[in-house]
Design a protein around this motif. Structure first.
Motif, PDB file in Angstrom:
ATOM      1  N   GLY A 223       0.851  -1.174   0.000  1.00  0.00           N
ATOM      2  CA  GLY A 223       0.000   0.000   0.000  1.00  0.00           C
ATOM      3  C   GLY A 223       0.882   1.217   0.000  1.00  0.00           C
ATOM      4  O   GLY A 223       2.091   1.125  -0.196  1.00  0.00           O
ATOM      5  N   MET A 224       0.297   2.392   0.240  1.00  0.00           N
ATOM      6  CA  MET A 224       1.089   3.609   0.210  1.00  0.00           C
ATOM      7  C   MET A 224       2.128   3.647   1.330  1.00  0.00           C
ATOM      8  O   MET A 224       3.230   4.172   1.147  1.00  0.00           O
ATOM      9  CB  MET A 224       0.171   4.828   0.291  1.00  0.00           C
ATOM     10  CG  MET A 224       0.889   6.141   0.040  1.00  0.00           C
ATOM     11  SD  MET A 224       1.753   6.192  -1.567  1.00  0.00           S
ATOM     12  CE  MET A 224       0.346   6.271  -2.677  1.00  0.00           C
ATOM     13  N   VAL A 225       1.802   3.084   2.482  1.00  0.00           N
ATOM     14  CA  VAL A 225       2.758   3.081   3.590  1.00  0.00           C
ATOM     15  C   VAL A 225       4.039   2.371   3.184  1.00  0.00           C
ATOM     16  O   VAL A 225       5.149   2.851   3.433  1.00  0.00           O
ATOM     17  CB  VAL A 225       2.148   2.403   4.839  1.00  0.00           C
ATOM     18  CG1 VAL A 225       3.223   2.186   5.894  1.00  0.00           C
ATOM     19  CG2 VAL A 225       1.024   3.265   5.416  1.00  0.00           C
ATOM     20  N   THR A 226       3.928   1.214   2.539  1.00  0.00           N
ATOM     21  CA  THR A 226       5.118   0.466   2.142  1.00  0.00           C
ATOM     22  C   THR A 226       5.915   1.208   1.081  1.00  0.00           C
ATOM     23  O   THR A 226       7.151   1.130   1.047  1.00  0.00           O
ATOM     24  CB  THR A 226       4.738  -0.933   1.612  1.00  0.00           C
ATOM     25  OG1 THR A 226       4.023  -0.804   0.377  1.00  0.00           O
ATOM     26  CG2 THR A 226       3.893  -1.685   2.624  1.00  0.00           C
ATOM     27  N   LYS A 227       5.235   1.946   0.238  1.00  0.00           N
ATOM     28  CA  LYS A 227       5.930   2.718  -0.798  1.00  0.00           C
ATOM     29  C   LYS A 227       6.677   3.901  -0.189  1.00  0.00           C
ATOM     30  O   LYS A 227       7.784   4.247  -0.624  1.00  0.00           O
ATOM     31  CB  LYS A 227       4.934   3.164  -1.871  1.00  0.00           C
ATOM     32  CG  LYS A 227       4.420   1.993  -2.703  1.00  0.00           C
ATOM     33  CD  LYS A 227       3.206   2.346  -3.508  1.00  0.00           C
ATOM     34  CE  LYS A 227       2.751   1.124  -4.305  1.00  0.00           C
ATOM     35  NZ  LYS A 227       2.486  -0.070  -3.463  1.00  0.00           N
ATOM     36  N   LEU A 228       6.089   4.517   0.813  1.00  0.00           N
ATOM     37  CA  LEU A 228       6.771   5.613   1.484  1.00  0.00           C
ATOM     38  C   LEU A 228       7.989   5.117   2.261  1.00  0.00           C
ATOM     39  O   LEU A 228       9.011   5.800   2.327  1.00  0.00           O
ATOM     40  CB  LEU A 228       5.807   6.342   2.413  1.00  0.00           C
ATOM     41  CG  LEU A 228       4.670   7.109   1.721  1.00  0.00           C
ATOM     42  CD1 LEU A 228       3.814   7.831   2.757  1.00  0.00           C
ATOM     43  CD2 LEU A 228       5.190   8.086   0.692  1.00  0.00           C
ATOM     44  N   ARG A 229       7.888   3.931   2.826  1.00  0.00           N
ATOM     45  CA  ARG A 229       9.050   3.358   3.508  1.00  0.00           C
ATOM     46  C   ARG A 229      10.174   3.080   2.509  1.00  0.00           C
ATOM     47  O   ARG A 229      11.357   3.281   2.808  1.00  0.00           O
ATOM     48  CB  ARG A 229       8.648   2.075   4.236  1.00  0.00           C
ATOM     49  CG  ARG A 229       7.798   2.311   5.473  1.00  0.00           C
ATOM     50  CD  ARG A 229       7.320   1.011   6.055  1.00  0.00           C
ATOM     51  NE  ARG A 229       6.494   1.217   7.258  1.00  0.00           N
ATOM     52  CZ  ARG A 229       5.700   0.291   7.783  1.00  0.00           C
ATOM     53  NH1 ARG A 229       5.627  -0.907   7.221  1.00  0.00           N
ATOM     54  NH2 ARG A 229       4.998   0.548   8.855  1.00  0.00           N
ATOM     55  N   ALA A 230       9.785   2.603   1.327  1.00  0.00           N
ATOM     56  CA  ALA A 230      10.789   2.373   0.278  1.00  0.00           C
ATOM     57  C   ALA A 230      11.425   3.689  -0.148  1.00  0.00           C
ATOM     58  O   ALA A 230      12.643   3.781  -0.344  1.00  0.00           O
ATOM     59  CB  ALA A 230      10.141   1.681  -0.927  1.00  0.00           C
ATOM     60  N   ALA A 231      10.594   4.727  -0.288  1.00  0.00           N
ATOM     61  CA  ALA A 231      11.106   6.046  -0.663  1.00  0.00           C
ATOM     62  C   ALA A 231      12.059   6.574   0.395  1.00  0.00           C
ATOM     63  O   ALA A 231      13.110   7.156   0.080  1.00  0.00           O
ATOM     64  CB  ALA A 231       9.946   7.024  -0.860  1.00  0.00           C
ATOM     65  N   GLU A 232      11.716   6.356   1.654  1.00  0.00           N
ATOM     66  CA  GLU A 232      12.571   6.822   2.745  1.00  0.00           C
ATOM     67  C   GLU A 232      13.935   6.134   2.698  1.00  0.00           C
ATOM     68  O   GLU A 232      14.974   6.767   2.900  1.00  0.00           O
ATOM     69  CB  GLU A 232      11.889   6.547   4.078  1.00  0.00           C
ATOM     70  CG  GLU A 232      12.627   7.106   5.285  1.00  0.00           C
ATOM     71  CD  GLU A 232      11.826   6.941   6.564  1.00  0.00           C
ATOM     72  OE1 GLU A 232      11.833   7.869   7.386  1.00  0.00           O
ATOM     73  OE2 GLU A 232      11.184   5.881   6.737  1.00  0.00           O
ATOM     74  N   ARG A 233      13.931   4.854   2.393  1.00  0.00           N
ATOM     75  CA  ARG A 233      15.196   4.119   2.287  1.00  0.00           C
ATOM     76  C   ARG A 233      16.038   4.677   1.151  1.00  0.00           C
ATOM     77  O   ARG A 233      17.259   4.834   1.283  1.00  0.00           O
ATOM     78  CB  ARG A 233      14.918   2.633   2.075  1.00  0.00           C
ATOM     79  CG  ARG A 233      16.173   1.767   2.058  1.00  0.00           C
ATOM     80  CD  ARG A 233      15.824   0.307   1.822  1.00  0.00           C
ATOM     81  NE  ARG A 233      15.134  -0.293   2.934  1.00  0.00           N
ATOM     82  CZ  ARG A 233      15.720  -0.903   3.952  1.00  0.00           C
ATOM     83  NH1 ARG A 233      17.062  -0.992   3.975  1.00  0.00           N
ATOM     84  NH2 ARG A 233      15.024  -1.438   4.928  1.00  0.00           N
ATOM     85  N   MET A 234      15.411   4.987   0.025  1.00  0.00           N
ATOM     86  CA  MET A 234      16.149   5.543  -1.119  1.00  0.00           C
ATOM     87  C   MET A 234      16.699   6.928  -0.800  1.00  0.00           C
ATOM     88  O   MET A 234      17.851   7.243  -1.130  1.00  0.00           O
ATOM     89  CB  MET A 234      15.244   5.605  -2.348  1.00  0.00           C
ATOM     90  CG  MET A 234      14.888   4.249  -2.951  1.00  0.00           C
ATOM     91  SD  MET A 234      16.338   3.297  -3.484  1.00  0.00           S
ATOM     92  CE  MET A 234      16.980   4.350  -4.795  1.00  0.00           C
TER      93      MET A 234
END
Length: 277
Positions: A223-234
């Motif tokens: 969901g969006m939460v997992t995508k934001l976590r991925a963005a944060e890692r990048m």
């Protein structure tokens, strides 16, 4: 302000979600999306760009193959569907990429791979060897063995996180996440008609994180939460991530040309226009 961004890319990770690979109304495999994805990544590969594909979809394709409409609750049944669906998905990818003269290789990973330095190094050595031979690695979590994506909260949790881990570990310049939404909005666009697309996000505030919702389809786990976590890692690794609609994967070519599409995450995403564009 320029309509294009400064982009340097040598290695690119593309993550495509189940929602982009499966027709939401029928539950059938979206063959057009798979074909366009193979065309796009093959075109980049021919240009000398090193591309890695992180693909969800094993359970979704398994549901289609077994003529099932509802994802089962039992972990063993989900794993059985993943075993069936992964084989079928790779058959489809192999056919389509072959049509464009591109060789692919499959890597199925679990979180244990990243827990141990030796196994982690072997995986990335394998990826380097594949890329050196102009082979596109197709990566997925090993859903028939792991339970990370199946109603359990553990190290990865989803392929968004897997894609970000791979992207940061292989030194990718950009992670492109294709989903069933065309970017990050300041509020849920399915509920609010005045929701505004956020085109650039340089850091993830608590407000942005709190406003993210969950999975939007019965087929996917992210969901969006997992995508934001991925963005944060990048962002933390000094890279950038783009979240865009996966309805037509050819959008990847436009993204890498610097067009304002979707939401761009990362520092200095508003720099200069690419020379000559």
């Amino acid at each position: 302000m320029s309509s294009k961004r400064l982009i340097h890319y040598g290695r690119v990770v593309v993550k495509i979600g189940t929602s982009s690979l499966i027709h939401p109304k029928t539950g059938k495999v979206n063959l057009l999306t798979i074909d366009r994805l193979a065309y796009t990544l093959s075109a980049l590969n021919n240009q000398g760009v090193q591309v890695l594909l992180v693909s969800s979809g094993a359970i979704g394709v398994g549901l289609d193959r077994m003529h099932m409409q509802k994802r089962p609750a039992a972990i063993a049944e989900q794993q059985a569907l993943a075993a069936i669906g992964q084989l079928e998905l790779m058959n489809l990818y192999s056919q389509r990429f072959s049509d464009y003269g591109t060789q692919i290789g499959q890597l199925l990973l679990t979180h244990d791979t990243f827990d141990y330095p030796v196994s982690r190094q072997h995986v990335f050595d394998t990826i380097d060897a594949l890329l050196a031979k102009n082979v596109i690695p197709v990566i997925n979590e090993n859903d028939s063995v792991a339970t990370d994506e199946m109603d359990h909260h553990t190290t990865f949790g989803d392929n968004d996180q897997l894609a970000a881990i791979v992207a940061t570990q292989v030194g990718a310049d950009t992670l492109i996440v294709l989903s069933d939404i065309d970017g990050l909005y300041d509020r849920d666009p399915n509920k609010f008609s005045n929701a505004h697309l956020m085109t650039e996000v340089e850091h993830l505030s608590d407000k942005v994180l709190m406003g993210a919702g969950g999975s939007s389809t019965r087929f996917g786990t992210g969901g969006m939460v997992t995508k934001l976590r991925a963005a944060e890692r990048m962002i933390n690794s000094g890279g950038q991530m783009v979240l865009a609609s996966g309805a037509d994967p050819r959008v990847i070519l436009r993204i890498l040309a610097g067009e304002r599409i979707g939401t761009w995450f990362g520092e200095n995403v508003l720099e200069a226009v690419i020379s000559g564009n």
